[in-house]
Design an enzyme around this catalytic site. Sequence first.
Site, mmCIF file in Angstrom:
data_model
loop_
_atom_site.group_PDB
_atom_site.id
_atom_site.type_symbol
_atom_site.label_atom_id
_atom_site.label_comp_id
_atom_site.label_asym_id
_atom_site.label_seq_id
_atom_site.Cartn_x
_atom_site.Cartn_y
_atom_site.Cartn_z
ATOM 1 N N LYS A 138 0.849 -1.210 0.000
ATOM 2 C CA LYS A 138 0.000 0.000 0.000
ATOM 3 C C LYS A 138 0.882 1.256 0.000
ATOM 4 O O LYS A 138 0.659 2.190 -0.773
ATOM 5 C CB LYS A 138 -0.884 0.018 1.236
ATOM 6 N N ASN A 139 1.895 1.260 0.871
ATOM 7 C CA ASN A 139 2.668 2.489 1.076
ATOM 8 C C ASN A 139 3.722 2.733 0.002
ATOM 9 O O ASN A 139 4.369 3.779 0.009
ATOM 10 C CB ASN A 139 3.278 2.498 2.473
ATOM 11 N N CYS B 200 -4.989 8.059 9.241
ATOM 12 C CA CYS B 200 -5.374 7.460 10.524
ATOM 13 C C CYS B 200 -5.147 8.430 11.685
ATOM 14 O O CYS B 200 -4.135 9.133 11.737
ATOM 15 C CB CYS B 200 -4.561 6.193 10.754
ATOM 16 N N ARG C 32 0.341 14.517 13.137
ATOM 17 C CA ARG C 32 0.788 14.243 11.759
ATOM 18 C C ARG C 32 0.903 15.519 10.912
ATOM 19 O O ARG C 32 0.260 15.659 9.873
ATOM 20 C CB ARG C 32 -0.132 13.226 11.114
ATOM 21 N N ASP D 97 3.875 0.406 12.198
ATOM 22 C CA ASP D 97 2.605 -0.126 11.679
ATOM 23 C C ASP D 97 2.338 -1.548 12.160
ATOM 24 O O ASP D 97 1.234 -2.052 11.983
ATOM 25 C CB ASP D 97 2.588 -0.090 10.152
ATOM 26 N N ARG E 288 -9.013 -0.201 4.006
ATOM 27 C CA ARG E 288 -8.078 0.749 3.383
ATOM 28 C C ARG E 288 -6.742 0.101 3.072
ATOM 29 O O ARG E 288 -6.022 0.548 2.183
ATOM 30 C CB ARG E 288 -7.849 1.949 4.310
#
Length: 422
Positions: free
Chosen positions: A22-23, A117, A122, A309, A401
């Site tokens: 995903k990242n 999230c 952030r 994560d 997600r």
Amino acid sequence: MAYYRIKGGTPLSGTVSISGSKNAALPIICGAVLAGEPCRIENLPDIEDVHRIIEILSAMGATVEQPTPDVAIIDPRGIREYKVSTEMASKLRASYYMMGTLLGRYGYAYVAQPGGCPIGERPINYHIDGMRALGAEVIDRGGFVIASSDHLRGADIYLDMPSVGATINIMFAACRADGRTTINNAAREPHVVDVANFLNTMGANIRGAGTDVIRINGRKELHGCTYAIIPDQIEAGTYMVAAAATKGDVIISNVIPAHLEAISAKLMECGVEVSEGDNGSEFFLRIRANERPRACNIRTLPYPGFPTDLQQPMTSFLTVAIGNSFVTENLFEDRFNHVRELNRMGARITVNGRTAIVAGVDKLYGAEVSSTDLRAGAAMIVAALMAEGTSVVRNIHYIDRGYEHLTEKLTALGANIERVEE
Ligand code: EPZ
């Protein structure tokens, strides 16, 4: 709203194949904007965040074709709109990558503050500082960042934190700047390397990705390319933990073992058997556990340290360890929202600032719990799989997600899991 109903206690067994990262996928999809021709991106995960970032590109005028869910052919030549609205940007954190790519390609970017999230404040100050260092004028006001420059120039940039997003965003803009940019204290995550490799496939000149000093020599033009995303380090780690937590025997295929050293080491410290192999075409890890884990201490750190994560799924696993485990979250200031939910299942965790003290209990018990963010959702799935009795896990849109085909993959491993659409 959908929820999962999971009957715990079944040891997972069999083989699970890991999807694209995903990242890595999210920035690489955005990076296609920098090319003057179409890019074909393969091994994309079929997850909500990929769908959302593709929506953003399409809304700006790019043409995105998906012959299959894991492939996207992106033609940026139709882009006429250099703005990402609040409604679009707030859907995910990775919308901030449109700042570096639009600025690099068109000299202008009007991007709303990103979502993502709820695991801390952030901010994106390092991103903005990086764009300014490259010569852009950046206005950060009213929930929007407006960056403009008619001539980006290479610069020597030092990041206070090895920020993944800022490292990648600066690489994007620097690719099209005049001269050399050096990013010092750069993030070293596998997905940072994947983005650099993708950009080099487009004709960029990036050296040092994967180390803490990345050098980018700007190019006037970048061409289209075909590129396949690396396997998802965090999805793989999540299945490793789930296999250990259910005292299972699982082969996790299509992984890059080097990306999983930290989680493998910690699982082995807990007494889990981790072995590596390859079947001629791809690498796999085999996870076997048949007794109660030993406690261990976790300190999340930028790569190659223990990934933040995986802190939440790992905490679920440690709830039944023999002894006390100390889990310190160094990356985000509010990433313990899963603790309240785990304690509802019989865990005994107390949070003291940045550290969660996990006192091992014999077992967890099924309960109605909620996902408070993507990886907290993964932690709830792990806890429900290992608990005695049935659990209901709500707010699973968070999980959608970042985890492709979760129900199918876990069912194939023998889990008793049902997705219920309310
Ligand atoms: C990326 O977020 C990932 N998201 C996160 O994964 C991951 O947890 C994180 O990197 C760390 O590995 C995506 O790639 C889309 P950072 P990012 O910039 O880029 C502070 C998941 O579950 N910081 O490395 O936002 C920041 O607040 C998600 O897949 C600033 O202060 O992470 C944090 O405390 C969750 N100013 C720390 O640095 C900035 O300008 C690390 O953030 C940028 C970051």
